[in-house]
Design an enzyme around this catalytic site. Sequence first.
Site, mmCIF file in Angstrom:
data_model
loop_
_atom_site.group_PDB
_atom_site.id
_atom_site.type_symbol
_atom_site.label_atom_id
_atom_site.label_comp_id
_atom_site.label_asym_id
_atom_site.label_seq_id
_atom_site.Cartn_x
_atom_site.Cartn_y
_atom_site.Cartn_z
ATOM 1 N N SER A 1 12.699 -22.159 -73.582
ATOM 2 C CA SER A 1 13.499 -20.951 -73.378
ATOM 3 C C SER A 1 13.610 -20.542 -71.913
ATOM 4 C CB SER A 1 12.918 -19.792 -74.189
ATOM 5 O OG SER A 1 13.129 -20.002 -75.564
ATOM 6 N N THR A 2 12.724 -21.055 -71.056
ATOM 7 C CA THR A 2 12.865 -20.761 -69.623
ATOM 8 C C THR A 2 14.209 -21.276 -69.102
ATOM 9 O OG1 THR A 2 11.573 -22.775 -69.241
ATOM 10 C CG2 THR A 2 10.406 -20.682 -69.082
#
Length: 427
Positions: A1-2
């Site tokens: 998700s980064t």
Amino acid sequence: STFKVMTMAAALDCGAITLDTAFSCSGSEHIPGRAQLLHCWRSTGHGAQKTPQALQNSCNLAFAHIALKLGGERFYDYVKNFGVLEKTGIDLAGESKGVFFSKELVTDTDKWGTASLTSGSFGQTFKLTPLQLVRGIAAVVNGGYLLEPYMVSEVVDADGNTVLRQEPTVLRQVIKEETSKTMCQLMQSVVEEGTAKNAQVAGFSIGGKTGTSEKIDVLGENGKPTLDKIVSFVGVAPMDDPQYIVLVALDTPSRTTGMYISGGVMAAPTVGAVLADILPYLEVKHNYNTDDLQSRLILVADLTGMTGKEAETALTQQGLEAVLKGEGQTVTDQLPGPGHSLPGGSQVMVYLGEDASEQAVKVPDFTGMTRQQASDAAGLLGLYILPAGNKEAANNIKAVAQSVPAGTPVQTGTTITVTFSDIKTVP
């Protein structure tokens, strides 16, 4: 998700979305061109949300729709410009360039469908190196410029003469400066309002993005996936002029801690603790607001010889509170003494005509306590706590670490830093 940071920066930069673009998340959805049902990490869904909340919530369904609006061609071009398809060129041996989809798999959705495009938008089913990730996100927040990284900035000889100085090398501009400023605000909101509240550091503006990655290619002895994870958080500070970026990735955290395995719970507070140490050392200026008062350390003034009224005024001006003891005319002692550091809003015992009686007490175990419970437990022993981490005063925000181990003998008046975290928060 980064990786979602780069996807959102691309979509905002080319106009595929705006800050007012609306999304709806019910927890799962059949995405056009994708045979497999797409699930968000939150099974009950996030409901109606706009672009800022999509990043704050780390919503997979919203990012799938962002990818569809962006389109495969533009998505792939931005990924390439962010340096994900190439080595960074850092002056270290053995660097990898990661593993990403072929261009056709992402762009030819008529033939291959949208599975790679949509999964790629929120960082799944491909691999990039930590350095590629840090460099890409640095480009998001530094005005949009992709830089060539290096290990050593300067070399001096024995006489202090500079023999080597590395200057920043800009490879290309990936996004517009205006887009970069918008992304800085959005990333700061992730820490202040979203999945990374546990990374907050009082007095500093922190931004970033959490990540929880499944290791789907790691198999156990039975030949099935192990369900192991890598949890991570990328933190940037200060957000009004980004200078420092920190990535912490925790490989296969234990399932026996009782903590929810996620970047928000495990990696975010780790980065917050790192930034809390390095930012003052690097002389980044504090900027406290009223809400940060209890998380601010204040040096207690020397009150000796003052009247009770004067002592009260002096402490109030410092952001502390006086508790007067005795019937004398002037201050003869105080607890804690001059030069001790106390959290803002703390009480100082002011003795008029008598002496303070210090004694050794044992530090309690604050683990699992709420902020109020920890403050009460410390106060009963004449100790102070300096709260760190998640600022929310809610029952699900518990103490997870303390600067002085439980059972350690200390003098009354000692301040102990206690880190609070939402132990059941999001990815």
